[in-house]
Design an enzyme around this catalytic site. Structure first.
Site, PDB file in Angstrom:
ATOM      1  N   GLY A   1       0.801  -1.221   0.000  1.00 40.01           N
ATOM      2  CA  GLY A   1       0.000   0.000   0.000  1.00 40.01           C
ATOM      3  C   GLY A   1       0.829   1.263   0.000  1.00 40.01           C
TER       4      GLY A   1
ATOM      5  CG  ASP B   1       3.846 -10.047   5.268  1.00 35.03           C
ATOM      6  OD1 ASP B   1       4.308 -10.480   6.346  1.00 35.03           O
ATOM      7  OD2 ASP B   1       2.679 -10.221   4.908  1.00 35.03           O
TER       8      ASP B   1
ATOM      9  CG  ASP C   1      -1.816  -0.244   8.375  1.00 36.83           C
ATOM     10  OD1 ASP C   1      -2.537   0.726   8.052  1.00 36.83           O
ATOM     11  OD2 ASP C   1      -1.906  -1.363   7.833  1.00 36.83           O
TER      12      ASP C   1
ATOM     13  NE  ARG D   1      -2.414  -4.249  -1.734  1.00 36.49           N
ATOM     14  CZ  ARG D   1      -2.114  -3.620  -0.597  1.00 36.49           C
ATOM     15  NH1 ARG D   1      -1.366  -4.217   0.301  1.00 36.49           N
ATOM     16  NH2 ARG D   1      -2.550  -2.400  -0.356  1.00 36.49           N
TER      17      ARG D   1
ATOM     18  CE  LYS E   1       4.554   0.135   2.551  1.00 31.00           C
ATOM     19  NZ  LYS E   1       3.724  -0.616   1.611  1.00 31.00           N
ATOM     20  CB  THR E   2       3.051   0.038   6.916  1.00 32.64           C
ATOM     21  OG1 THR E   2       1.694   0.065   7.377  1.00 32.64           O
ATOM     22  CG2 THR E   2       3.912  -0.290   8.107  1.00 32.64           C
TER      23      THR E   2
END
Lengths: 551, 551
Positions: A82, A177, A206, A146, A203-204
């Site tokens: 994402g 992941d 979230d 992805r 990176k994220t």
């Protein structure tokens, strides 16, 4: 008359991100610590990663630079998963560092994520391209995807492309992941005697890739601020219009960091944290009880308005829903065709009530029809498409029913006019805040140094982030150090542990200490839009989460 | 650790809004022009407003100030209708101007809108209260409401309160209807020999109160920028993820100015403008054809993504839907009870198909079930609750059906993954941009001067808004000059004409000239968040709409 970029894009293109002092130095050296090991499952991880296990922590420092490669380098970069604000600056930092070390170094961007690496699809990233994307949001420079580099054939294809391209290194920008996959690729290449180094970048939006080494994943700061801006605006609307309850769902499937950060930034009346609900075993009915109680108490104080935050992943964390979904999955796996052939939904519900346990049958039949129907479908991977459950609308439906009943019984006079919102896509591709612009540029710049130092199987880090960039320290963490063994789809696999909200940590504890007051009073705070040019405390502050964790 | 206001709130509280030079002057005079008249219906309006008809345009200029009252004044202020960014600054400007003219002047805020005026509910606004709200969004200082001061008993109640409070003036902050009501109240008070002056302030994020005298309504700038920020972020996500079509509904029921302004700021692939659809008599099917055509063409070019903007009022402007709704209203008015008693929805559809015209029956049955059901309900005013129609989801449903059919026929290979968004409450209470902060403060400051000058039945204005504030000119427009007679709920009434999007105006023409290119190429622009501290072209620029109108 019609411009091609906005005034802010133009002004922002000129921004020079701040770098840790060691990276600004003309001479750089890499200081290696003692060998490392993972916190658990050491033997199994050592078995899986014989070549890259036990590598030392690396720190980038000012120095004589003799250690580092000085010849022109050829490096690839790929964006995985994402979008997160700052991805382009990782690439810009990487590019600038490579060019600073040798002007003939070249950078190649693999297209549309790890699939582009497997297929060998890339474009060379020139100064002209890089300059167009400095300090911008989005991943559109090379796009993302992805796919996962896991299968033996895919690993072999990567090696083939890297050798054809004569790549010295590959930088994989991704979450837990993707960083695990980076380690697997590094291990494979080392085992195959291929000299391409692999470096991961955390990176994220979230915010769930963090640990003792990685203080924060990039993008979390910007995305949370965009959502907090909107939540603040809506809270101001709530106290102005004094007649709406706003139920706001926020992005974040596995972890509730974004929701918690937004709560700390805006002080909404109700915030649901998935991790707490799971830990306490709170049922859906108990959640509805809690919300209803706050709505009714506020109404009694003349406040028929409020703001509620819910993380999009909530449903999967509610124990009785989770059990019910597991049972449904088993039934659907067995009887899906039969179920679909039944003449209508009421026949399906009748049949399910004979197959589910009593508790699950009750939970299922308590749900609104539209959600009952969603739960009987499967996505292309054969899973119940839980992301289609609009949790904020589900809660509105259930709370409305409850309040209607209480009104009919004369137990409350609450006026409950709910409005629903979902914020996700609004924040993933926002232009990075100064913090994320600086942090990502530094990560990219440091990643180049790790490659120059011949390191592989590392995730790049920048530490001391709550201090001014002048005190930041960059380095690398061996991925194997962060791994543990988990069961995924029935298989034991090495993965980086996802950092969920720590219920004993300061961010959650701070929220928990204030939430009763926030529920009944109007303690809203209005963070406003991200600022790039103003006073330092407005433009450069870290997230509340990070500030509290480091305090 | 937990602050009570955000860093930006703190920094922003210190902002000193810019004022037109004449208002900054120690000595102010009011220059009156020639008598005015409305553009049409002069006789009828003169008959309705014998005391306030024909008043001259007023301009505030530097001067000897002898004309203006110098004794302490007592003034009331009320916020009417939907929230708009800058409302608090109108009040702050009014307060500062009154105190500057005489420190013993007092300001009273009527609570919860015009209903508070009718009931005589108010609080005195002290420096301490005012300072807490400077440059903030929202209307929470005194809240707002949608009551109207129209009935004789209400007018009389107002007069009684004003006399008890010894009010020299009342400032009504609202849209076209509220300014019309201001004129009616002014006329009534004049007729009754009550000396309280009434001044209106042009407010609405919809941007539909503007004319030769009023260049813009306040709040439009900020709200449009908040939405444009989000649209830009989503467009960046679209080009990064390259797999979603985002259908975005924007606030604005009667006029599409917000949608048009956002289109000019961000260059989405498809923008629907209600006024054009009404003018051309475009049917719902034709709209679906148009969208499908763009989706299919982009897919053929490898672009299975895009951004569409639709104003929330669209449905009411589509001619065949409008006819169908009118027919439904008649049928429901006659047979509602019978319809509700029918056993299920399919029986209702069967019955309706015998009562509607063929065209309307076809339109009705082409709609998704959920919307068919909404159209058979009535809101508390007995109207079809069109605001519950989520137009973006309706269009997604219809376009999905169309593309599914085309795929089945082998006419396209488009992958259509749509996502829906609605932006409204996110912008109404945002903290005002520099433009809106300056404009509203100036409006409030000027309103005080009109009251000091003994004027009543005026809407305050600030002109020359595309120039720096140094060149702004403030004054007052007689409301009667802006009135015309329209039919509302079957009655002929005087109203200020709503300014809809002018299809021959430069903003629409500029959009129309570019939209084909924007449809197929990716011409997105990313405005980013509102900035308060940066370069002037980033922080202080007027809207594209205003810039184009004045160019």
């Amino acid at each position: 008359m019609i411009p091609e970029v906005s005034a802010l894009q133009k002004a922002r293109a000129a921004y020079r991100p701040k770098l840790p002092p060691a990276l600004r130095a003309g001479n750089i050296r890499i200081v290696l610590g003692a060998p490392t090991e993972p916190a658990s499952d050491q033997d199994e991880i050592k078995r899986l990663f014989p070549y890259t296990y036990g590598q030392p922590v690396a720190t980038i420092a000012e120095g004589d630079g003799q250690q580092l490669k000085t010849e022109p380098l050829r490096v690839g970069v790929v964006l995985s998963g994402g979008q997160a604000p700052g991805g382009h600056n990782v690439i810009a930092g990487l590019f600038d560092a490579l060019k600073a070390a040798h002007p003939e170094s070249r950078l190649f961007g693999f297209l549309k994520g790890p699939g582009g690496v497997i297929k060998g699809k890339y474009r060379e990233l020139t100064a002209e391209i890089i300059d167009r994307y400095r300090n911008t949001g989005g991943f559109d420079m090379i796009m993302s995807g992805r796919d996962k580099i896991e299968k033996p054939a895919d690993l072999a294809a990567c090696k083939r492309h890297f050798e054809e391209m004569a790549l010295d290194g590959l930088v994989i920008v991704g979450g837990d992941d993707s960083n695990t996959n980076a380690a697997m690729l590094a291990e494979y290449l080392r085992a195959q005697d291929c000299s391409t180094a692999v470096i991961g970048v955390p990176k994220t939006i979230d915010g769930d890739m963090k640990n003792g080494q990685i203080e924060a994943s990039f993008g979390f700061d910007t995305a949370s601020r965009v959502y907090a801006e909107l939540i603040g605006n809506i809270a101001r609307d709530a106290t102005s219009a004094v007649k709406y309850w706003h139920f706001i769902r926020l992005m974040g499937r596995a972890a509730s960091h974004v929701t918690l950060e937004c709560a700390l930034q805006t002080h909404p009346n109700i915030t649901l944290i998935s991790e707490e609900i799971q830990a306490k075993g709170t049922t859906l009915q108990e959640i509805v009880d809690y919300i209803t109680d706050v709505v009714v108490k506020r109404a009694a104080a003349g406040k028929n308005y409020g703001v509620l935050l819910v993380p999009e992943g909530l449903v999967e964390f509610i124990p009785d829903i989770k059990v019910m979904i597991d049972e449904l999955s088993t039934i659907l796996g067995r009887d899906e065709e039969y179920l679909q052939r039944l003449p209508d939904h009421s026949e399906r519900v009748q049949y399910l009530s004979t197959q589910l346990t009593a508790a699950s049958a009750q939970v299922y039949s308590s749900l609104p029809l539209s959600i009952q129907e969603v739960l009987l479908t499967r996505d292309s991977h054969g899973n119940v498409p839980l992301s289609q459950v609009e949790t904020e609308r589900l809660l509105i439906d259930l709370v409305s029913d409850r309040i209607r009943l209480m009104k009919a019984r004369g137990e409350t006079e609450a006026k409950f006019s709910p409005l629903s919102h979902f914020f996700g896509y609004e924040g993933r591709c926002a232009a990075p805040s100064n913090f994320d612009a600086d942090y990502t540029y530094s990560l990219g710049y440091a990643a180049a140094q790790l490659i120059r130092g011949g390191l592989t199987g590392y995730t790049v880090n920048v530490q001391n982030l709550t201090q001014p960039a002048e005190q930041w320290v960059a380095g690398g963490t061996p991925v194997t150090m962060m791994l543990n063994i988990e069961t995924r789809k029935g298989k034991q696999v090495p993965v980086i542990k996802k950092a969920l909200v720590d219920l004993n940590g300061k961010p959650f504890q701070t929220f928990a200490r204030h939430r009763e007051e926030w529920a009944l009073e109007d303690c809203y705070i209005f963070p406003g839009p991200i600022q790039y040019f103003g006073p330092c405390e407005v433009c450069d502050a870290p997230t509340m989460t990070l500030a509290l964790e480091k305090s």
